[in-house]
Design an enzyme around this catalytic site. Structure first.
Site, PDB file in Angstrom:
ATOM      1  N   HIS A  12       0.867  -1.178   0.000  1.00  0.00           N
ATOM      2  CA  HIS A  12       0.000   0.000   0.000  1.00  0.00           C
ATOM      3  C   HIS A  12       0.908   1.234   0.000  1.00  0.00           C
ATOM      4  O   HIS A  12       2.006   1.191   0.565  1.00  0.00           O
ATOM      5  CB  HIS A  12      -0.832  -0.048   1.288  1.00  0.00           C
ATOM      6  CG  HIS A  12      -1.920   0.965   1.384  1.00  0.00           C
ATOM      7  ND1 HIS A  12      -1.687   2.280   1.704  1.00  0.00           N
ATOM      8  CD2 HIS A  12      -3.259   0.850   1.228  1.00  0.00           C
ATOM      9  CE1 HIS A  12      -2.836   2.927   1.749  1.00  0.00           C
ATOM     10  NE2 HIS A  12      -3.810   2.092   1.458  1.00  0.00           N
ATOM     11  N   ASP A  35       2.984  -4.359   8.204  1.00  0.00           N
ATOM     12  CA  ASP A  35       1.746  -3.598   8.079  1.00  0.00           C
ATOM     13  C   ASP A  35       0.590  -4.603   8.193  1.00  0.00           C
ATOM     14  O   ASP A  35       0.307  -5.347   7.255  1.00  0.00           O
ATOM     15  CB  ASP A  35       1.744  -2.879   6.723  1.00  0.00           C
ATOM     16  CG  ASP A  35       0.395  -2.246   6.393  1.00  0.00           C
ATOM     17  OD1 ASP A  35      -0.566  -2.431   7.161  1.00  0.00           O
ATOM     18  OD2 ASP A  35       0.317  -1.576   5.346  1.00  0.00           O
ATOM     19  N   GLN A  80      -4.539  -5.228   6.996  1.00  0.00           N
ATOM     20  CA  GLN A  80      -5.501  -6.155   6.380  1.00  0.00           C
ATOM     21  C   GLN A  80      -5.511  -7.528   7.046  1.00  0.00           C
ATOM     22  O   GLN A  80      -6.208  -8.422   6.575  1.00  0.00           O
ATOM     23  CB  GLN A  80      -5.174  -6.323   4.891  1.00  0.00           C
ATOM     24  CG  GLN A  80      -5.380  -5.077   4.074  1.00  0.00           C
ATOM     25  CD  GLN A  80      -6.838  -4.657   3.978  1.00  0.00           C
ATOM     26  OE1 GLN A  80      -7.748  -5.461   4.146  1.00  0.00           O
ATOM     27  NE2 GLN A  80      -7.066  -3.385   3.726  1.00  0.00           N
ATOM     28  N   LYS A 121     -10.366  -1.064  10.514  1.00  0.00           N
ATOM     29  CA  LYS A 121     -10.433  -2.316   9.742  1.00  0.00           C
ATOM     30  C   LYS A 121     -10.601  -3.508  10.679  1.00  0.00           C
ATOM     31  O   LYS A 121     -10.533  -4.667  10.272  1.00  0.00           O
ATOM     32  CB  LYS A 121      -9.176  -2.474   8.897  1.00  0.00           C
ATOM     33  CG  LYS A 121      -9.070  -1.372   7.825  1.00  0.00           C
ATOM     34  CD  LYS A 121      -7.904  -1.583   6.906  1.00  0.00           C
ATOM     35  CE  LYS A 121      -7.485  -0.316   6.208  1.00  0.00           C
ATOM     36  NZ  LYS A 121      -8.120  -0.090   4.920  1.00  0.00           N
ATOM     37  N   CYS A 125      -4.682   2.199  -3.747  1.00  0.00           N
ATOM     38  CA  CYS A 125      -3.451   2.771  -3.161  1.00  0.00           C
ATOM     39  C   CYS A 125      -2.286   1.801  -3.288  1.00  0.00           C
ATOM     40  O   CYS A 125      -1.468   1.674  -2.366  1.00  0.00           O
ATOM     41  CB  CYS A 125      -3.649   3.165  -1.696  1.00  0.00           C
ATOM     42  SG  CYS A 125      -4.861   4.433  -1.445  1.00  0.00           S
TER      43      CYS A 125
HETATM   44  N1  PMP Z   1      -1.867  -0.624   4.592  1.00  0.00           N
HETATM   45  C1  PMP Z   1      -2.786  -1.411   4.051  1.00  0.00           C
HETATM   46  C2  PMP Z   1      -2.405  -2.791   3.615  1.00  0.00           C
HETATM   47  C3  PMP Z   1      -4.098  -0.956   3.916  1.00  0.00           C
HETATM   48  O1  PMP Z   1      -5.026  -1.748   3.363  1.00  0.00           O
HETATM   49  C4  PMP Z   1      -4.429   0.343   4.342  1.00  0.00           C
HETATM   50  C5  PMP Z   1      -5.827   0.893   4.180  1.00  0.00           C
HETATM   51  N2  PMP Z   1      -6.390   0.677   2.932  1.00  0.00           N
HETATM   52  C6  PMP Z   1      -3.420   1.122   4.908  1.00  0.00           C
HETATM   53  C7  PMP Z   1      -2.159   0.611   5.019  1.00  0.00           C
HETATM   54  C8  PMP Z   1      -3.697   2.501   5.405  1.00  0.00           C
HETATM   55  O2  PMP Z   1      -4.546   2.456   6.506  1.00  0.00           O
HETATM   56  P1  PMP Z   1      -5.171   3.781   7.110  1.00  0.00           P
HETATM   57  O3  PMP Z   1      -5.741   4.540   5.952  1.00  0.00           O
HETATM   58  O4  PMP Z   1      -6.213   3.289   8.052  1.00  0.00           O
HETATM   59  O5  PMP Z   1      -4.067   4.514   7.787  1.00  0.00           O
END
Ligand code: PMP
Length: 409
Positions: free
Chosen positions: A126, A203, A206, A229, A367
């Site tokens: 991401h 990270d 997910q 999440k 993203c």
């Molecule tokens: N890493 C991953 C793998 C994600 O899926 C996301 C959210 N789509 C993020 C980071 C960013 O998370 P947040 O927008 O809650 O900070």
């Protein structure tokens, strides 16, 4: 011992948002990788806090402040045991995964990185787990390099091993890819990084919503995730770190709460975790996250995980029967994410037509532009399942898809 079926209809009753129609059809919410829905327990905990206990934390000398502080710090204990952190003060509140990664990049990165150092991130990360490293690398003269990912969406462990050398200071990798659903072998990745002398940030944005995570058995140095999440509220996230690393890292932001004493001769900083928590935190959000953890602890999580996997398999089988559909992300170990493209159809058009039928999916690059570029596509349609989704909803997804295809083709 027989395994009891997971009672999805009972679970669905805990989520008021699911009981509605959208554009004239019962809502089918398949955008769980973007954010999960909130059970009554979380909504009620936040409402209770604002109705009865609202006060600033830590500094107060009155009953409401004591109650707010107890609930706030109680949530920290809940989260610490939820992820099996060694101690409660290794759980640092942030605004989310993104801020947690930025915290490590700005604090550890700026203190530690120097000219010639290397940071490895997987090609399917991401943007949140790429850009903060690029920013700090640029400031320190370090480089950010991609760990190759094959056409199924699996990390190439051989290529990864070959990239590792004594200049690699950090490996930052997603536990689960939000764009593809791939579950990455983070234990193996961590072991190899440690052998090469590098730290590892995982990270977990997910992962935490799908199965129990144990940071000690993963062995990683940092683990980050977002409450939203994990069936909790937006605006709150967690940075877990190994204690010696967190102790040695400088503060991320300056302000109230993170200090021990302030004077114009010099300021000293608070102990963990407060050193990293400048300013008034999202107290209600933290309490909501604590309620989400309680909710998950009280449910059959193994049954929930089996149910999600069954939904994924069912959806993948159905996808095979749709002409022109190509699944993006076919790793052998996947979380319940189905990303796909349809020949000759822009994902955004498909998303709009699905929405008109009450189906919420996400479209775009999620993203994760580098991995979309690798597949040579601008984006995908992504259906991401949670334990409250049903097989009937998967049927509705594919029925809506056929209808949309007729319209578009
Ligand atoms: N890493 C991953 C793998 C994600 O899926 C996301 C959210 N789509 C993020 C980071 C960013 O998370 P947040 O927008 O809650 O900070």
């Amino acid at each position: 011992m027989s395994i009891e079926a997971f009672d999805v209809e009972k679970v669905r009753k805990d989520f008021p948002i699911l009981q509605q129609t959208v554009n004239g059809a019962p809502l089918v919410y398949l955008d769980n990788a973007a954010t999960t829905q909130k059970p009554n327990a979380v909504i009620d905990a936040i409402s209770h806090y604002y109705r009865h206990d609202n006060s600033n934390v830590h500094r107060g000398a009155h009953t409401l402040a004591d109650r707010a502080t107890a609930a706030f710090e109680g949530a920290r204990q809940k989260v610490a045991s939820f992820i099996n952190a060694q101690t409660t003060d290794q759980v640092i509140w942030t605004r989310g995964t993104t801020e947690a990664i930025n915290l490590v990049a700005a604090s550890w990165g700026r203190q530690q990185l120097k000219q010639g150092d290397r940071i490895l991130v997987s090609a399917m990360e991401h943007h949140s787990n790429i850009v903060p490293w690029q920013m700090v690398a640029q400031a320190c003269g370090a480089t950010v390099e991609a760990i190759p990912v094959d056409s199924s969406g699996t990390i190439d462990l051989k290529a990864y091993t070959e990239l590792l050398d004594e200049h690699v200071r950090l490996v930052a990798v997603g536990h689960v890819s939000n764009a593809l659903g791939s579950v990455n072998p983070v234990i193996e990745i961590t072991r190899l990084a440690h052998e090469a002398g590098a730290l590892v940030l995982v990270d977990g944005a997910q992962a935490v919503g799908h199965w129990p995570v144990d940071v000690q058995s993963l062995g990683c140095d940092f683990y980050v995730f977002s409450a939203h999440k994990l069936f909790g509220p937006t605006g709150v996230g967690v940075l877990y770190g190994k204690r010696d690393l967190l102790e040695a890292m400088p503060p991320y932001q300056g302000g109230g709460e993170m200090i021990e004493s302030v004077s114009f001769k010099g300021t000293t900083y608070n102990k963990l975790p407060y050193k990293f928590e400048a300013g008034t935190p999202d107290i209600a959000g933290v309490i909501g996250l604590g309620a989400a953890v309680d909710y998950l602890n009280a449910m059959d999580r193994a049954g929930a995980a089996r149910h999600e996997q069954a939904l994924l398999e069912y959806a993948q089988k159905k996808a095979q029967g749709v002409s022109g559909l190509r699944v993006i992300g076919t790793a052998s170990h996947k979380a319940s994410v189905l990303s796909f493209v349809l020949d000759g159809v822009h994902p955004a058009d498909l998303g709009t037509l699905m929405d008109q039928q009450g189906i919420a999916v996400r479209t775009g690059n999620h993203c994760a532009q580098p991995i979309m570029d690798q597949y040579g596509i601008p984006g995908t349609v992504r259906a991401s399942f949670s334990f409250y989704n049903t097989f009937e909803e998967v049927d509705r997804l594919f029925a809506a898809l056929e209808k949309a295809k007729q319209f578009l083709m």
